[in-house]
Design a protein around this motif. Structure first.
Motif, PDB file in Angstrom:
ATOM      1  N   ASP A  53      -4.833  -2.233  -5.007  1.00 57.64           N
ATOM      2  CA  ASP A  53      -4.393  -2.524  -3.640  1.00 57.64           C
ATOM      3  C   ASP A  53      -5.305  -3.585  -3.021  1.00 57.64           C
ATOM      4  OD1 ASP A  53      -3.049  -2.413  -1.294  1.00 57.64           O
ATOM      5  OD2 ASP A  53      -3.685  -0.396  -0.736  1.00 57.64           O
ATOM      6  N   LYS A  67      -2.637   2.561   6.719  1.00 61.98           N
ATOM      7  CA  LYS A  67      -3.261   1.247   6.916  1.00 61.98           C
ATOM      8  C   LYS A  67      -3.961   0.742   5.659  1.00 61.98           C
ATOM      9  CE  LYS A  67      -2.502  -0.343  11.127  1.00 61.98           C
ATOM     10  NZ  LYS A  67      -1.107   0.147  11.116  1.00 61.98           N
ATOM     11  N   GLY A 106      -5.518  -5.054   2.687  1.00 64.98           N
ATOM     12  CA  GLY A 106      -5.335  -5.873   3.881  1.00 64.98           C
ATOM     13  C   GLY A 106      -5.898  -7.280   3.807  1.00 64.98           C
ATOM     14  N   GLU A 114      -4.969  -9.714   2.100  1.00 67.51           N
ATOM     15  CA  GLU A 114      -3.957 -10.755   1.954  1.00 67.51           C
ATOM     16  C   GLU A 114      -3.601 -11.401   3.288  1.00 67.51           C
ATOM     17  OE1 GLU A 114      -3.478  -7.577   1.799  1.00 67.51           O
ATOM     18  OE2 GLU A 114      -1.586  -7.009   2.746  1.00 67.51           O
ATOM     19  N   SER A 117       0.838  -1.209   0.000  1.00 70.79           N
ATOM     20  CA  SER A 117       0.000   0.000   0.000  1.00 70.79           C
ATOM     21  C   SER A 117       0.870   1.255   0.000  1.00 70.79           C
ATOM     22  CB  SER A 117      -0.916   0.012   1.233  1.00 70.79           C
ATOM     23  OG  SER A 117      -1.789  -1.090   1.206  1.00 70.79           O
TER      24      SER A 117
HETATM   25 MG    MG Z   1      -1.845  -2.805   2.396  1.00 65.01          MG
END
Ligand code: MG
Ligand code: GDP
Length: 168
Positions: A60, A35, A63, A65, A19
């Protein structure tokens, strides 16, 4: 007038700096506590490659993943791929082949590049130069060593990927 638009997926374990890399490249910022990308699927940046205008759309994972829950929608239509790991996170290095496999399972072989991020922390490195070069050779990808924090080599990664895409 844009002639070429490329969907780029950025994969790799959580916390390797994906990110941050997208933010850095598309917005020119680095924040320590970044974040999630809220409310957008991707950020984009336009560059010129060999006289052609190219729009890179950088997706992106927001999160997901971390839960191994990346949806098909994320990979769908991907035309190029960045696989990233962190120089201070051994697990993220060991997971690289798996990430590339996941992408290829969904969309087949696409232009890809291997990124070793957090090179500013190289004193605490958990992978050797030999290992990273071996992996790049095995995967038949170019390896870029970046520091998103210090803005080292980030532009080069995406320029290379665009060139690779255009040269197919
Ligand atoms: Mg990220
Ligand atoms: P993601 O989970 O892969 O999207 O990783 P993030 O972009 O959220 O980054 C995780 C953490 O690593 C954040 O605290 C970032 O500020 C930090 N980070 C990202 N790139 C670098 C880098 O090149 N060097 C250092 N030292 N920290 C970084």
């Amino acid at each position: 007038e844009i002639e070429v638009a490329i969907k780029v997926v950025v994969v790799g374990n959580g916390a390797v700096g994906k990110s941050s890399m997208i933010q850095r490249y598309c917005k020119g910022i680095f924040t320590k506590d970044y974040k999630k990308t809220i409310g957008v699927d991707f950020l984009e940046r336009q560059i010129e490659v060999n006289g052609e205008d190219v729009r890179l759309m950088l997706w992106d994972t927001a999160g997901q993943e971390e839960f191994d829950a990346i949806t098909r929608a994320y990979y769908r239509g991907a035309q190029a791929c960045v696989v990233a790991f962190s120089t201070v996170d051994r697990d993220s290095f060991d997971a690289v082949t798996n990430w590339l496999q996941k992408v290829e399972n969904e969309v087949g072989q696409i232009p890809s590049v291997l990124v070793q991020n957090k090179m500013d922390l190289t004193a605490e490195s958990t992978v050797t130069q030999e290992e990273t070069e071996e992996l790049a050779t095995k995967l038949n990808t170019r390896l870029y060593k970046t520091s998103v924090k210090e803005n080292t080599n980030v532009n080069e990664v995406f320029r290379y990927l665009a060139e690779l895409y255009l040269s197919q």
